[in-house]
Motif scaffolding. Structure first.
Motif, PDB file in Angstrom:
ATOM      1  N   THR A 197      14.060 -20.047 -59.518  1.00  0.00           N
ATOM      2  CA  THR A 197      15.273 -20.075 -60.231  1.00  0.00           C
ATOM      3  C   THR A 197      15.256 -21.010 -61.437  1.00  0.00           C
ATOM      4  O   THR A 197      14.694 -21.882 -61.304  1.00  0.00           O
ATOM      5  CB  THR A 197      16.341 -20.104 -59.485  1.00  0.00           C
ATOM      6  N   PRO A 198      15.791 -20.527 -62.575  1.00  0.00           N
ATOM      7  CA  PRO A 198      15.668 -21.542 -63.975  1.00  0.00           C
ATOM      8  C   PRO A 198      16.442 -22.600 -63.715  1.00  0.00           C
ATOM      9  O   PRO A 198      17.468 -22.870 -62.971  1.00  0.00           O
ATOM     10  CB  PRO A 198      16.469 -20.679 -64.858  1.00  0.00           C
ATOM     11  N   GLU A 220      12.768 -23.997 -60.799  1.00  0.00           N
ATOM     12  CA  GLU A 220      11.653 -24.318 -61.777  1.00  0.00           C
ATOM     13  C   GLU A 220      11.090 -25.736 -61.912  1.00  0.00           C
ATOM     14  O   GLU A 220      12.057 -26.480 -61.879  1.00  0.00           O
ATOM     15  CB  GLU A 220      12.027 -23.669 -62.946  1.00  0.00           C
ATOM     16  N   THR A 225       7.614 -16.300 -58.420  1.00  0.00           N
ATOM     17  CA  THR A 225       8.536 -15.245 -57.828  1.00  0.00           C
ATOM     18  C   THR A 225       7.629 -13.993 -57.142  1.00  0.00           C
ATOM     19  O   THR A 225       6.920 -13.440 -57.763  1.00  0.00           O
ATOM     20  CB  THR A 225       9.575 -14.952 -58.610  1.00  0.00           C
ATOM     21  N   GLN A 232       6.784 -22.126 -61.438  1.00  0.00           N
ATOM     22  CA  GLN A 232       7.198 -21.058 -62.491  1.00  0.00           C
ATOM     23  C   GLN A 232       7.814 -19.911 -62.073  1.00  0.00           C
ATOM     24  O   GLN A 232       7.606 -19.449 -60.902  1.00  0.00           O
ATOM     25  CB  GLN A 232       5.880 -20.914 -63.101  1.00  0.00           C
ATOM     26  N   LEU A 233       8.457 -19.430 -63.033  1.00  0.00           N
ATOM     27  CA  LEU A 233       9.245 -18.311 -62.689  1.00  0.00           C
ATOM     28  C   LEU A 233       8.162 -16.958 -62.300  1.00  0.00           C
ATOM     29  O   LEU A 233       8.709 -16.150 -61.339  1.00  0.00           O
ATOM     30  CB  LEU A 233      10.378 -17.696 -64.023  1.00  0.00           C
TER      31      LEU A 233
END
Lengths: 113, 115
Positions: free
Chosen positions: B114-115, B15, B87, B83-84
């Motif tokens: 991924t965070p 991220e 994905t 940003q998530l």
């Protein structure tokens, strides 16, 4: 302000049966496309309709596949005598003109047992 | 016939970082369009960005930009500040002008943020 809709969202059928997949394009869009998305082949073009012109059928994989578009709006993709290799997600898209952005529907997942 | 190649089946980025997805294509056409489409798990294909081959300036849409190299037949997608919600599967696509307008897709790149 509805987008492209497709029905059914999922279809399970037995080998040898015929199936019909439906696509409702965005109102006013003159161009309509069918694509097939499968694990082995990726995304493949099947057929293209533009207004009242003869459709471009160059992507249809066999004569078991056919499509029609009634009244320049709704389209039906028909697969006769389905085979297991026909299992895939069938995506429909429409655009206001051929070269403009194609808006896709959510697809129909077809499983042939 | 046109072929579109995406050489990265899977990629991962953290991220807020930047990631670049590669795409090359083969064509004898001079006028055409190139696209990047995003397909999240919902299956809905969404247009990310579009480039006309006759335009030298690279297209940009917010955090998404392309590096279009016509002579090299290369069309990469850069995602900044990942940003998530980015994905998804990303597909590069080619469209000939004035002939059918069907999209010719690459095999896709699966991007995981991924965070």
């Amino acid at each position: 302000g509805a987008g492209v809709s497709q029905s059914p969202s999922n279809k399970v059928t037995e080998k040898g049966k015929d199936v019909e997949l439906r696509c409702d394009p965005i109102s006013g869009h003159t161009a309509l496309y069918w694509y097939r998305q499968s694990l082995g082949q990726g995304l493949e073009f099947l057929i293209y309709f533009q207004g009242n012109s003869a459709p471009d059928k160059s992507g249809l994989p066999s004569d078991r596949f056919s499509a029609e578009r009634t009244g320049g709006s709704v389209s039906t993709l028909t697969i006769q005598r389905t085979q297991q290799e026909d299992s895939a997600v069938y995506l429909c898209a429409s655009s206001s003109q051929g070269w403009n952005e194609q808006f896709f529907g959510p697809g129909t997942r077809l499983t042939v047992l | 016939a046109q072929t579109v190649t995406q050489s990265q089946p899977e990629m991962s980025v953290q991220e807020a970082e930047t990631v670049t997805l590669s795409c090359t294509y083969d064509t004898s056409e001079n006028n055409y369009y190139l696209f990047w489409y995003k397909q999240p798990p919902s299956r809905q294909m969404i247009l990310v960005i579009r480039q006309e081959a006759y335009k030298q300036q690279n297209a940009t849409e917010n955090r998404f930009s392309v590096n279009f190299q016509k002579a090299a037949k290369s069309f990469s997608l850069k995602i900044s500040d990942s940003q998530l919600g980015d994905t998804a599967m990303y597909f590069c696509a080619f469209m000939k002008m004035n002939s059918g307008y069907a999209l010719n897709f690459g095999k896709g790149t699966s991007l995981l943020v991924t965070p």
